[in-house]
Design an enzyme around this catalytic site. Structure first.
Site, short mmCIF file in Angstrom:
data_model
loop_
_atom_site.label_atom_id
_atom_site.label_comp_id
_atom_site.label_asym_id
_atom_site.label_seq_id
_atom_site.Cartn_x
_atom_site.Cartn_y
_atom_site.Cartn_z
N HIS A 135 0.87 -1.18 0.00
CA HIS A 135 0.00 0.00 0.00
C HIS A 135 0.89 1.22 0.00
O HIS A 135 1.70 1.42 0.91
CB HIS A 135 -0.93 0.02 1.22
CG HIS A 135 -1.89 1.16 1.20
ND1 HIS A 135 -3.17 1.05 0.68
CD2 HIS A 135 -1.77 2.44 1.62
CE1 HIS A 135 -3.79 2.21 0.79
NE2 HIS A 135 -2.96 3.08 1.36
N CYS A 136 0.76 2.05 -1.02
CA CYS A 136 1.64 3.20 -1.19
C CYS A 136 0.90 4.49 -0.83
O CYS A 136 -0.09 4.84 -1.48
CB CYS A 136 2.15 3.28 -2.62
SG CYS A 136 3.24 4.70 -2.92
N PRO A 137 1.35 5.22 0.18
CA PRO A 137 0.67 6.47 0.53
C PRO A 137 0.86 7.55 -0.53
O PRO A 137 0.05 8.48 -0.60
CB PRO A 137 1.35 6.87 1.85
CG PRO A 137 2.68 6.20 1.82
CD PRO A 137 2.47 4.91 1.09
N ASN A 140 -1.92 6.93 -2.52
CA ASN A 140 -3.11 6.72 -1.69
C ASN A 140 -3.92 5.54 -2.18
O ASN A 140 -5.15 5.58 -2.25
CB ASN A 140 -3.97 7.98 -1.64
CG ASN A 140 -4.88 8.02 -0.42
OD1 ASN A 140 -4.70 7.24 0.51
ND2 ASN A 140 -5.85 8.91 -0.43
#
Length: 296
Positions: A135-137, A140
């Site tokens: 999960h890549c911020p 998002n």
């Protein structure tokens, strides 16, 4: 339980902040390039000014397009069932299975549904993602089976824009005036060095370009390695913890070019650089099911 088809991944405040920081950083870099670098005597009045302006903004446009696709694309969410599922058939020894083995299918206790092979549950999105990478911020969103291509393209163009910006800043410092017109040197006295505001902007841009350039280069390398080894970081961590470097039941390793085409598409290689679906990876739109392939 209500049905929920594939769609956008869940959102979190940290991801929204990273999105804002991404757009602000790109906008600031474009502002410094156009205002404090290309309008300096070393570029102003020459053909290099419009050339670099067009080229840099083209890279920025592709960067933003890839980032937008990565943000809003479905990463490969596993559909939720319309009604509750009886999981007893998964553990039964009755001959319900087809010739194609379904032993890699698991049950997600959080989603309360079957989970296909290589799918993992995201604690932020609260959904299972097919071939989930992480999960890549910064987008998002999860990086999964359907949007990994756009994520890698975003990394590539971010690194290219960082390299371009570093080159322009260094060029401005090394050649502060247009040497083709000696008369323009009068009153410049070293060009940008006498303007503290411009110097400050260039230093900030250089630091930003180095930090983002190194950061995305490392992630880009990690993404390419995970593709050609056909093993996501989650799978690498799991195998390392379980000491399963050589599992008895392992998926067949494919050629590297075939693994790359599964992510970027089976069209021409030049299409790999653009955020579009030139050719679906499997020759058509992927079809998802929340049930294993049983003969009933």
């Amino acid at each position: 339980m209500g049905a929920a088809g594939p769609g956008r991944c869940g959102r979190d405040p940290c991801g929204a902040l990273c999105l804002l920081l991404t757009y602000l950083s790109v906008g600031y870099a474009d502002y410094v390039i156009l205002t404090h670098i290309l309008l300096q005597p070393g570029f102003r009045g020459s053909l290099w000014c419009p050339f670099h302006a067009v080229m840099f903004n083209l890279i920025v446009l592709l960067l933003l397009a890839c980032h937008t696709r990565a943000v809003f694309a479905d990463p490969g969410m596993v559909p939720l069932p319309d009604t509750a599922i009886d999981f007893s058939d998964l553990r039964s020894n009755t001959p319900h299975k087809s010739e194609r083995s379904n032993e890699d299918w698991t049950v997600c206790n959080r989603c309360e549904t079957y989970r296909p092979p290589r799918a993992h549950h995201c604690r932020i999105c609260h959904r299972c993602i097919r071939r989930m990478d992480h999960h890549c911020p910064w987008i998002n969103n999860c990086v999964g089976e359907l949007n990994q291509k756009y994520f890698i393209q975003f990394l590539f163009y971010t690194g290219l824009a960082s390299l371009y910006a570093m080159g322009l800043v260094l060029t401005t410092w090394l050649w502060p005036v247009d040497r083709s017109f000696p008369g323009k040197m009068e009153g410049v006295a070293g060009g940008i060095s006498n303007n503290h505001v411009q110097m400050a902007h260039c230093i900030v841009l250089l630091v930003e370009s180095i930090l983002f350039g190194v950061f995305v280069t490392v992630i880009f390398y990690d993404q390419v390695v995970s593709i050609i080894t056909d093993e996501t970081p989650i799978e690498q961590l799991r195998n390392r913890l379980l000491k399963e470097a050589r599992r008895e039941v392992a998926h067949t390793r494919k050629p590297k070019i075939a693994l790359l085409r599964e992510v970027f598409g089976r069209g021409f290689v030049i299409c790999w650089f653009f955020p579009c679906n030139c050719s679906p990876p499997s020759g058509g739109a992927p079809a998802y099911s929340y049930l294993p392939n049983y003969d009933v």
